[in-house]
Design an enzyme around this catalytic site. Sequence first.
Site, PDB file in Angstrom:
ATOM      1  CG  HIS A   1      33.229  44.993  11.124  1.00  0.00           C
ATOM      2  ND1 HIS A   1      33.536  46.338  11.199  1.00  0.00           N
ATOM      3  CD2 HIS A   1      33.579  44.594   9.873  1.00  0.00           C
ATOM      4  CE1 HIS A   1      34.071  46.731  10.056  1.00  0.00           C
ATOM      5  NE2 HIS A   1      34.102  45.695   9.239  1.00  0.00           N
TER       6      HIS A   1
ATOM      7  NE  ARG B   1      36.787  48.978  -0.187  1.00  0.00           N
ATOM      8  CZ  ARG B   1      36.146  48.977   0.978  1.00  0.00           C
ATOM      9  NH1 ARG B   1      36.349  49.964   1.816  1.00  0.00           N
ATOM     10  NH2 ARG B   1      35.319  48.001   1.300  1.00  0.00           N
TER      11      ARG B   1
ATOM     12  CD  GLN C   1      38.230  37.772   1.125  1.00  0.00           C
ATOM     13  OE1 GLN C   1      38.176  38.986   0.958  1.00  0.00           O
ATOM     14  NE2 GLN C   1      37.221  37.078   1.634  1.00  0.00           N
TER      15      GLN C   1
ATOM     16  CE  LYS D   1      28.009  47.512   4.915  1.00  0.00           C
ATOM     17  NZ  LYS D   1      29.315  47.591   4.229  1.00  0.00           N
TER      18      LYS D   1
ATOM     19  CE  LYS E   1      28.455  53.289   6.546  1.00  0.00           C
ATOM     20  NZ  LYS E   1      28.889  53.591   5.184  1.00  0.00           N
ATOM     21  CB  THR E   2      22.603  56.810  12.818  1.00  0.00           C
ATOM     22  OG1 THR E   2      23.723  57.636  13.201  1.00  0.00           O
ATOM     23  CG2 THR E   2      22.695  55.494  13.568  1.00  0.00           C
TER      24      THR E   2
END
Length: 423
Positions: free
Chosen positions: A50, A88, A178, A234, A237-238
């Site tokens: 973000h 989701r 949206q 993405k 992220k690890t």
Amino acid sequence: MSVDLISKLKSRGLIENITKVKELSKILLEKKIKVYCGFDPTADSLHVGHLLPLICLKRFLKNGHKLFILIGEGTGLIGDPSFKRKERKPNSVSYLNACSKKIENQLFNFFKKDKKFSNFKIVNNLNWYKNLYLLDFLSNIGKSFSVNSMINKEFVKKRIKRVDQGISFSEFSYNILQAYDYLYLHQRKGTVLQIGGSDQWGNISSGINLIKKITKKTVFGLTLPLLVSSNGLKFGKTENGTIWLDSKKTSSYKFYQFWINTSDHNLYDFLRKFTFLKSTEIDDFENKKNFKKYIFLAKKKLAENVTMLVHGKEKCDSAKRITHSIFFDNLEKMTEFDFSQLKQDGLPTVKLSKSDDLQQALVKSGLSSSRGQARNMILSNAVYVNHIKEKNVKYKFFCKDKIFGKYALLRRGKKSYCLLCWK
């Protein structure tokens, strides 16, 4: 003096898509506008994915424009299907409400030090959706949307083709909601520009088209690049999970390490995107990229600037202090807070009892598979306690080893660390 903000954003690599660029550039040079960006509270913290929208918003704020940041507590009940492989899991009202409050606080802290902070407002779309009449909404808003065009949006087409998943009507309708958010904020707050990640282009363009149909006015959209790390994950992220902006979920030390471990390939691009360093300073680093010394300094600059931006000076100083103490063999300056950062998520951590000796600590920490192997490691001069080489195979820990009465740093070789903690 007016700043050509669009050209500046382009030069920093912060624009993926933009509508009517010449018209928008002209407006920004002539007057201050109202900008909006939305975040659905599907987790109790924002993450580094973000950061680009937040940094872009901060650039608008610094140039005197007014920001409206929307918390999508209403749309969060549905969830954005954009480029998601499957639907989701639904979130409860209470969960979304709790997440909304935490994210609001996070956003407040991110922007509060800006001189133009009074131009920053947070709004929540649940405030207008909770009193919305379905029939009114369908007759006034729904009629402006063509199902034909909606099913041709890329993220919808991909889901429709997946026979095992498909897309529910509720997720299909997210695009309309949206778009309505943009219309609502345009009519009541005067917003004329929406910012989002590149995965939001379809939703943003729907809002622009809806406003054109309803009000006959032109508004704008701008999206930022969606970053993917070198391992294909993405961005943010690890292997150990997401890098959160909340220091209770990702410590400031781990956050700092995430940036200092940036690949050489991404380094100068990230300096332009994620920091407010002058372009000339970044260019100077890049011109010396063949020198390892300058690559390290550039990574340090990146880590310091982004950690300071998100966590502030005190936590940034802590992250720098920990890094120097661990990797340059000096623990004397570390504070108890620094050790708590390591315990949170900075190093593998193991709890020891008073009876555990050095061999047992090596086994419990996973640095050795057995006491026999631990013994051989000690004999081969490969084991360090608080950076001091320990050669005694029967070594037991003393009070002097326990920093702040409870911590010790155990090391095998040059790079394998573990934090020891006593009950």
